[in-house]
Design a protein around this motif. Structure first.
Motif, PDB file in Angstrom:
ATOM      1  N   UNK A 186     -11.286 -48.165 -29.615  1.00  0.00           N
ATOM      2  CA  UNK A 186     -11.326 -48.635 -28.543  1.00  0.00           C
ATOM      3  C   UNK A 186      -9.993 -49.236 -28.244  1.00  0.00           C
ATOM      4  N   UNK A 187      -9.898 -49.363 -27.345  1.00  0.00           N
ATOM      5  CA  UNK A 187      -8.927 -49.715 -26.211  1.00  0.00           C
ATOM      6  C   UNK A 187      -9.735 -51.286 -25.331  1.00  0.00           C
ATOM      7  N   UNK A 188      -8.380 -51.642 -24.912  1.00  0.00           N
ATOM      8  CA  UNK A 188      -9.136 -53.230 -23.853  1.00  0.00           C
ATOM      9  C   UNK A 188      -9.491 -52.141 -22.426  1.00  0.00           C
ATOM     10  N   UNK A 189      -9.573 -52.725 -21.390  1.00  0.00           N
ATOM     11  CA  UNK A 189      -9.946 -51.555 -20.426  1.00  0.00           C
ATOM     12  C   UNK A 189     -10.244 -50.296 -20.419  1.00  0.00           C
ATOM     13  N   UNK A 190     -11.327 -50.547 -21.112  1.00  0.00           N
ATOM     14  CA  UNK A 190     -12.901 -48.481 -21.400  1.00  0.00           C
ATOM     15  C   UNK A 190     -11.230 -47.889 -22.060  1.00  0.00           C
ATOM     16  N   UNK A 191     -10.408 -48.275 -22.592  1.00  0.00           N
ATOM     17  CA  UNK A 191      -9.300 -46.997 -23.292  1.00  0.00           C
ATOM     18  C   UNK A 191      -9.447 -46.605 -24.953  1.00  0.00           C
ATOM     19  N   UNK A 192      -9.120 -45.253 -24.965  1.00  0.00           N
ATOM     20  CA  UNK A 192      -9.108 -44.727 -25.910  1.00  0.00           C
ATOM     21  C   UNK A 192      -8.351 -44.810 -26.563  1.00  0.00           C
ATOM     22  N   UNK A 193      -7.726 -44.710 -28.415  1.00  0.00           N
ATOM     23  CA  UNK A 193      -6.111 -44.128 -28.653  1.00  0.00           C
ATOM     24  C   UNK A 193      -6.280 -43.208 -29.823  1.00  0.00           C
ATOM     25  N   UNK A 194      -6.013 -42.374 -30.135  1.00  0.00           N
ATOM     26  CA  UNK A 194      -6.277 -41.069 -31.117  1.00  0.00           C
ATOM     27  C   UNK A 194      -5.247 -41.807 -31.581  1.00  0.00           C
ATOM     28  N   UNK A 195      -4.644 -41.453 -33.280  1.00  0.00           N
ATOM     29  CA  UNK A 195      -4.036 -41.884 -33.666  1.00  0.00           C
ATOM     30  C   UNK A 195      -3.476 -40.480 -34.441  1.00  0.00           C
ATOM     31  N   UNK A 196      -3.059 -39.836 -34.089  1.00  0.00           N
ATOM     32  CA  UNK A 196      -1.804 -38.529 -34.928  1.00  0.00           C
ATOM     33  C   UNK A 196      -0.548 -38.992 -35.889  1.00  0.00           C
TER      34      UNK A 196
ATOM     35  N   UNK B  83       2.282 -38.083 -35.731  1.00  0.00           N
ATOM     36  CA  UNK B  83       3.672 -37.797 -35.128  1.00  0.00           C
ATOM     37  C   UNK B  83       3.499 -38.899 -34.082  1.00  0.00           C
ATOM     38  N   UNK B  84       2.803 -39.267 -33.200  1.00  0.00           N
ATOM     39  CA  UNK B  84       2.311 -39.696 -32.487  1.00  0.00           C
ATOM     40  C   UNK B  84       0.752 -40.408 -31.926  1.00  0.00           C
ATOM     41  N   UNK B  85       0.757 -40.833 -30.770  1.00  0.00           N
ATOM     42  CA  UNK B  85      -0.450 -41.719 -30.900  1.00  0.00           C
ATOM     43  C   UNK B  85      -0.912 -40.711 -28.617  1.00  0.00           C
ATOM     44  N   UNK B  86      -2.211 -40.794 -28.602  1.00  0.00           N
ATOM     45  CA  UNK B  86      -2.539 -40.384 -27.422  1.00  0.00           C
ATOM     46  C   UNK B  86      -3.478 -41.351 -26.612  1.00  0.00           C
ATOM     47  N   UNK B  87      -2.982 -41.771 -25.214  1.00  0.00           N
ATOM     48  CA  UNK B  87      -3.588 -42.670 -24.882  1.00  0.00           C
ATOM     49  C   UNK B  87      -4.838 -42.499 -23.670  1.00  0.00           C
ATOM     50  N   UNK B  88      -6.177 -42.541 -23.541  1.00  0.00           N
ATOM     51  CA  UNK B  88      -7.226 -41.655 -22.760  1.00  0.00           C
ATOM     52  C   UNK B  88      -7.922 -43.026 -22.342  1.00  0.00           C
ATOM     53  N   UNK B  89      -8.551 -42.664 -21.037  1.00  0.00           N
ATOM     54  CA  UNK B  89      -9.433 -43.097 -20.462  1.00  0.00           C
ATOM     55  C   UNK B  89     -11.025 -42.845 -21.104  1.00  0.00           C
ATOM     56  N   UNK B  90     -12.055 -43.595 -21.051  1.00  0.00           N
ATOM     57  CA  UNK B  90     -13.567 -43.377 -22.204  1.00  0.00           C
ATOM     58  C   UNK B  90     -13.736 -42.256 -21.007  1.00  0.00           C
ATOM     59  N   UNK B  91     -13.149 -41.417 -20.066  1.00  0.00           N
ATOM     60  CA  UNK B  91     -14.068 -40.014 -20.229  1.00  0.00           C
ATOM     61  C   UNK B  91     -13.437 -38.805 -20.634  1.00  0.00           C
ATOM     62  N   UNK B  92     -12.409 -38.571 -20.534  1.00  0.00           N
ATOM     63  CA  UNK B  92     -11.722 -38.019 -21.065  1.00  0.00           C
ATOM     64  C   UNK B  92     -12.716 -37.431 -21.778  1.00  0.00           C
ATOM     65  N   UNK B  93     -12.524 -35.608 -21.658  1.00  0.00           N
ATOM     66  CA  UNK B  93     -12.320 -34.780 -22.174  1.00  0.00           C
ATOM     67  C   UNK B  93     -12.085 -33.844 -23.053  1.00  0.00           C
ATOM     68  N   UNK B  94     -12.436 -33.369 -24.133  1.00  0.00           N
ATOM     69  CA  UNK B  94     -11.953 -32.140 -25.178  1.00  0.00           C
ATOM     70  C   UNK B  94     -10.522 -30.933 -24.894  1.00  0.00           C
TER      71      UNK B  94
END
Length: 246
Positions: free
Chosen positions: A185-195, A197-208
């Motif tokens: 989890x990151x600030x302000x209801x965000x989620x970070x996915x580490x890959x 090659x890169x990272x993905x930023x998404x909000x907490x309501x993201x779906x697959x």
């Protein structure tokens, strides 16, 4: 008078016509089915026959649990018959934490086939005791990472939202799930996915399904010889690509 006949050899019965052999086989099968379908004496008769003693157990569907773990829970002894009630066996196997569902079928004359659907691990969670393997509900699974390669995303702690999202991604976007090394989890209801090659930023309501939208964007970036540093899904109906510094 001398007997002019030669020595008498063994007498063989003439071979039955093909139609009679087929009829005999059908009759045997019919009798067996009639015995099996009998609710009372039929199964009892078959269980008493040594011909149907359990001599072999086959396990299907395992990746993380071991066959020995399943067989030890069956507790099938040398007097067991394939016609015994398998419900108690299924119940004992289902108690294994790695087992989501189990079904046992018979392979005559003496084999039980145990078909297991495993409870898949979705993450490695940091604990004071080190990394543990957990499922979508956060329950610990008896998976030994030293014995089995469990290349799973790492979480700093058990988080029901992240675990649910990882399980959904594993089921719907397995190619992407396999590349995720860490989720946080990151600030302000965000989620970070580490890959890697890169990272993905998404909000907490993201779906697959939304996460899966990064794959065609990544492919397009590769065609353009871009090197993405970050793919941002926080903006509605867009994927923002931020490139690595030259």
């Amino acid at each position: 008078m001398d007997d002019a006949r030669g020595p008498v050899g063994p007498v063989h019965a003439p071979e039955l016509p093909k139609w009679r052999r087929v009829l005999r086989r059908i009759t045997r099968i019919t009798i067996l089915l009639a015995v099996v379908s009998s609710p009372f004496w039929g199964r009892a008769l078959l269980r008493s026959m040594d011909f149907f003693r359990v001599r072999r157990v086959e396990i299907e569907g395992l990746r993380y649990a071991t066959p020995d773990e399943i067989v030890s829970r069956l507790r099938v002894d040398t007097l067991a018959s394939v016609w015994d009630d398998v419900s108690p066996l299924e119940a004992r196997v289902a108690e294994h934490a790695q087992v989501r569902a189990v079904r046992i079928k018979r392979k005559l004359p003496g084999t039980l086939v145990v078909i297991v659907t495993e409870n898949p691990p979705v993450a490695l969670v940091n604990t004071p005791r080190g990394l543990i393997v957990v499922d979508a509900d956060g329950d610990s699974l008896p998976v030994d990472p030293t014995r089995i390669d469990v290349d799973l995303p790492v979480l700093a702690r058990k988080d029901s939202l992240l675990l649910r999202l990882l399980a959904e991604t594993q089921a719907e976007e397995p190619a992407l799930f396999a590349r995720v090394s860490e989720v946080r989890r990151a600030g302000r209801g965000e989620i970070v996915f580490e890959l890697p090659e890169f990272r993905i930023l998404a909000d907490s309501a993201v779906r697959a399904a939304r996460l899966g939208e990064v794959l065609p964007v990544e492919l397009d970036a590769t065609r353009r010889n871009w090197r993405p540093r970050e793919l941002d899904l926080r903006f509605r109906d867009q994927v923002i690509v931020r490139l690595q510094s030259p």
